[in-house]
Motif scaffolding. Structure first.
Motif, short mmCIF file in Angstrom:
data_model
loop_
_atom_site.label_atom_id
_atom_site.label_comp_id
_atom_site.label_asym_id
_atom_site.label_seq_id
_atom_site.Cartn_x
_atom_site.Cartn_y
_atom_site.Cartn_z
N ALA A 397 0.86 -1.19 0.00
CA ALA A 397 0.00 0.00 0.00
C ALA A 397 0.89 1.23 0.00
O ALA A 397 1.70 1.43 0.91
CB ALA A 397 -0.91 0.00 1.22
N VAL A 398 0.74 2.05 -1.03
CA VAL A 398 1.52 3.28 -1.16
C VAL A 398 0.58 4.46 -0.95
O VAL A 398 -0.38 4.63 -1.71
CB VAL A 398 2.20 3.38 -2.54
CG1 VAL A 398 3.04 4.65 -2.61
CG2 VAL A 398 3.05 2.16 -2.80
N THR A 399 0.84 5.25 0.07
CA THR A 399 0.01 6.41 0.36
C THR A 399 0.73 7.66 -0.09
O THR A 399 1.89 7.88 0.28
CB THR A 399 -0.30 6.49 1.86
OG1 THR A 399 -0.96 5.28 2.27
CG2 THR A 399 -1.21 7.67 2.16
N VAL A 400 0.03 8.49 -0.88
CA VAL A 400 0.67 9.65 -1.47
C VAL A 400 -0.36 10.76 -1.62
O VAL A 400 -1.56 10.50 -1.75
CB VAL A 400 1.28 9.30 -2.85
CG1 VAL A 400 0.19 8.87 -3.84
CG2 VAL A 400 2.10 10.46 -3.41
N THR A 401 0.12 12.00 -1.58
CA THR A 401 -0.73 13.16 -1.86
C THR A 401 -0.44 13.62 -3.28
O THR A 401 0.71 13.94 -3.61
CB THR A 401 -0.44 14.31 -0.88
OG1 THR A 401 -0.71 13.86 0.45
CG2 THR A 401 -1.29 15.51 -1.20
N ASP A 402 -1.48 13.66 -4.12
CA ASP A 402 -1.31 14.12 -5.50
C ASP A 402 -1.54 15.63 -5.54
O ASP A 402 -2.67 16.10 -5.56
CB ASP A 402 -2.28 13.39 -6.43
CG ASP A 402 -2.08 13.78 -7.90
OD1 ASP A 402 -1.10 14.50 -8.17
OD2 ASP A 402 -2.89 13.38 -8.74
N ALA A 403 -0.45 16.37 -5.58
CA ALA A 403 -0.55 17.83 -5.52
C ALA A 403 -1.12 18.43 -6.80
O ALA A 403 -1.50 19.60 -6.82
CB ALA A 403 0.82 18.42 -5.25
N LEU A 404 -1.21 17.66 -7.86
CA LEU A 404 -1.72 18.18 -9.13
C LEU A 404 -3.25 18.20 -9.19
O LEU A 404 -3.83 18.90 -10.02
CB LEU A 404 -1.18 17.36 -10.31
CG LEU A 404 0.35 17.42 -10.51
CD1 LEU A 404 0.74 16.52 -11.67
CD2 LEU A 404 0.80 18.85 -10.78
N THR A 405 -3.89 17.41 -8.36
CA THR A 405 -5.36 17.33 -8.40
C THR A 405 -6.01 17.81 -7.11
O THR A 405 -6.99 18.54 -7.15
CB THR A 405 -5.82 15.90 -8.71
OG1 THR A 405 -5.28 15.01 -7.71
CG2 THR A 405 -5.34 15.46 -10.08
N SER A 406 -5.48 17.41 -5.99
CA SER A 406 -6.07 17.81 -4.70
C SER A 406 -5.02 17.60 -3.62
O SER A 406 -3.93 17.08 -3.88
CB SER A 406 -7.32 16.99 -4.38
OG SER A 406 -6.96 15.65 -4.07
N GLN A 407 -5.35 17.98 -2.42
CA GLN A 407 -4.44 17.77 -1.30
C GLN A 407 -4.84 16.56 -0.47
O GLN A 407 -4.34 16.35 0.63
CB GLN A 407 -4.39 19.02 -0.42
CG GLN A 407 -3.83 20.24 -1.12
CD GLN A 407 -2.41 20.03 -1.62
OE1 GLN A 407 -1.57 19.49 -0.91
NE2 GLN A 407 -2.15 20.44 -2.86
N ASP A 408 -5.73 15.74 -1.03
CA ASP A 408 -6.17 14.55 -0.32
C ASP A 408 -5.17 13.41 -0.49
O ASP A 408 -4.54 13.27 -1.55
CB ASP A 408 -7.54 14.08 -0.83
CG ASP A 408 -8.62 15.12 -0.57
OD1 ASP A 408 -8.48 15.88 0.41
OD2 ASP A 408 -9.59 15.18 -1.35
N GLU A 409 -5.03 12.60 0.55
CA GLU A 409 -4.16 11.42 0.45
C GLU A 409 -4.86 10.32 -0.33
O GLU A 409 -6.07 10.11 -0.21
CB GLU A 409 -3.78 10.92 1.84
CG GLU A 409 -2.75 11.77 2.55
CD GLU A 409 -2.24 11.11 3.82
OE1 GLU A 409 -1.17 11.52 4.28
OE2 GLU A 409 -2.90 10.18 4.32
N ILE A 410 -4.08 9.63 -1.14
CA ILE A 410 -4.57 8.51 -1.93
C ILE A 410 -3.73 7.29 -1.58
O ILE A 410 -2.51 7.37 -1.46
CB ILE A 410 -4.45 8.80 -3.44
CG1 ILE A 410 -5.18 10.07 -3.82
CG2 ILE A 410 -4.95 7.62 -4.27
CD1 ILE A 410 -4.91 10.52 -5.24
#
Length: 583
Positions: A397-410
């Motif tokens: 499981a890789v948890t990351v924040t996609d700064a290009l779309t939102s500040q939510d963790e994925i």
């Protein structure tokens, strides 16, 4: 005679605007007016760019027309244009060592942008110091040394091998040293490489086939450079050859060295971004896995089919407090790996977690192809790297924040995590110490100037090329090797070389033979001899680098440095204290 009591000189002084870099903070007209009062200054001018062709021709005309015997250029760092203005002097039949470069950019205008008056006064003092030094300059002639038409290349990776071929093709004998049992370096361990998909091993084999056609190239495996004596252009290199049971020492005569020892790849620490967890690989390990699966139609890990992969970029690079540099090749290598995965099995989902993607030049086309074939690129914030955990079903499981779309963790469930690791300096402490190679803060070897002298070091005849200078892809590394070929040719093909005469000298009548200077020289240029009046020190001008470290340790002031004599430097110090004349 001038006011200082020395013979009257005819000095030309040129003060550069540097396109505003200097003149925006220094009143260059006031500097010109102040120094023009010196009786030895025959020509005093300001110029927009002192290094321009037009100004160089103007200097030459002034030297001829005004019969100048000294030149002072007040502009930027001597590292940039010492060769330029020595060339101007030579073309004008002026001794090039009667020229002095005064740095009023880095040492003045750029340092005092908030104090224009202070910067102007400092510029006047610096230029007056340069004039005082030039007033006492002596005509010097370059030192001529005979050269051996042979080069030693240290490192048999792609850069070293291509360098050897280039040297042999212009008539220079080459010995290539490789401390490992097999040539090729990192490239020799790679499968298909971008942009042409040629195998790294195949490229090395092709180079070795070319080397076999050239009898003037000798490749020595299990070999290390362990000693160096002699002087520029005529070195004796001591090489240690190892076998399973014996060691052999050989001595070889060479004129230059080309250091092409390459770099290593960053090794993540245990637990760093999940490294050590089953399924977390480095980009090199992943590349080997993909190449081994070629033609199978699927990618497997530990017997399980791989359905998804997450790449984490900038591992070990661009890290505050660590390796802050970018390794340049990693992004393109990872993009290329993702295309190979798509060729192998288009159904594999691929996620690229990056801070920025550097796929410059034609690699941009490869980046576009990767996205068009389904790879998803997600930019994470600099201060929020991804985290990796193992799930109960052994997936990751890789948890990351996609700064290009939102500040939510994925959270991405994947089968493999690939850590994209960059380059780090290779451990070559013994070689670095032996050749006295300069290193930067990043640990890589330093050239004199990245643009003007990109493969030369401060040690005459020792050149550097490839990834030992800093991270770079194979094409750029090989280009550096070919630049080293050109430099070696310039040194060796004539049969002789000319060195700067700015070296230390000993006044025999003052030397008492105390020996204090013998251990101060980092280049082992000082020795002793016995004459009718006792033991004396002597300095080898061919190996002396003019650092001046021996001058202050002599209790009798018997050592002086040509071009920077004690008299010149004391005069320059006195010149710094001269005040601007009152109008």
């Amino acid at each position: 005679m001038s006011e200082s009591g020395s013979p009257q000189r005819r000095i030309g002084v040129y003060i550069c605007h540097c396109g505003g870099n200097i003149s925006d903070y220094v009143d260059v007209d006031r500097v010109r007016a102040a120094i023009s009062a010196d009786p030895d200054v025959v020509v005093g001018k300001t110029t927009l760019f002192a290094c321009s062709d037009g100004t160089q021709h103007e200097m030459i005309d002034d030297i001829h027309g005004e019969d100048l015997d000294g030149l002072v250029v007040a502009s930027c760092s001597p590292k940039l244009h010492t060769t330029t203005f020595r060339g101007v002097s030579t073309r004008a039949d002026l001794n090039p060592y009667a020229y002095t470069q005064v740095n009023i950019r880095e040492q003045d205008s750029w340092a005092h942008t908030d104090d224009h008056e202070g910067a102007t006064q400092k510029a006047i003092a610096l230029v007056q110091a340069g004039i005082a030094k030039t007033r006492l300059s002596l005509p010097l002639e370059p030192l001529r040394v005979e050269t051996v038409p042979a080069t030693m290349v240290v490192g048999a990776g792609i850069t070293g091998l291509r360098t050897a071929i280039g040297l042999a093709d212009i008539g220079i004998a080459v010995t290539v040293l490789e401390r490992e049992s097999e040539v090729g370096g990192w490239v020799g361990r790679l499968g298909p490489m971008f942009p042409h998909n040629a195998s790294g091993r195949a490229q090395i084999d092709e180079l070795m086939a070319e080397i076999a056609k050239r009898p003037t190239i000798t490749v020595l495996n299990n070999a290390e450079l362990v000693g160096k004596t002699g002087s520029f252009g005529n070195y004796t290199a001591k090489v240690r050859l190892r076998t399973e049971t014996t060691e052999e020492l050989r001595q070889l005569q060479v004129g230059t060295f080309v250091i092409a020892t390459g770099a290593d790849v960053y090794s993540p620490e245990a637990g760093e971004l999940g490294y050590g967890i089953d399924g977390v690989l480095t980009i090199k390990e992943f590349g080997d896995l993909v190449d081994a699966a070629k033609g199978s139609g699927s990618l497997t890990w530990q017997g399980r089919k791989v359905r998804s992969v997450a790449y984490v970029y900038c591992v070990g690079n661009r890290q505050p407090g660590g390796n802050e540099y970018c390794s340049k090749f990693c992004c393109a290598a990872t993009v290329h790996a993702s295309i190979k995965v798509s060729d192998l099995d288009p159904s594999i989902r691929q996620f690229h977690l990056h801070r920025d993607v550097r796929a410059y030049g034609r690699y941009e086309l490869m980046y576009t192809e990767s996205r068009e074939r389904g790879s998803v690129y997600m930019r994470y914030p600099d201060d929020a790297p991804p985290s990796v955990e193992q799930m109960p079903d052994k997936r990751l499981a890789v948890t990351v924040t996609d700064a290009l779309t939102s500040q939510d963790e994925i959270t991405l469930p994947v089968d493999l995590v690939v850590l994209v690791t960059g380059m780090v300096p290779r451990d070559n402490e013994d070689l670095t110490t032996l050749l006295k190679l300069p290193t930067g803060d990043d640990g890589f070897y330093n050239e004199i100037h990245p643009k003007l002298r990109p493969v030369e070091t401060v040690v005459d005849g020792v050149l550097i090329a490839g990834a030992c200078q800093g991270p770079k892809p194979a094409t750029e590394a090989v280009s550096g090797g070919l630049a080293a070929v050109t430099q070696s040719a310039g040194i060796l093909k004539k049969g002789f070389a000319e060195l700067d005469p700015l070296v230390a000298t000993v006044t025999e009548s003052l030397c008492t033979g105390c020996g204090d200077c013998l251990t101060t020289c980092p280049y082992d240029s000082i020795a002793s001899y016995v004459c009718d009046t006792g033991q004396k020190a002597t300095i080898d001008p061919a190996s002396c680098k003019g650092c001046g470290g021996c001058v202050p340790v002599c209790p009798e002031d018997a050592i002086d440095l040509l071009g920077y004599t004690s008299a010149q430097m004391l005069a320059a110090i006195d010149g710094l204290s001269v005040k601007e004349p009152v109008a």
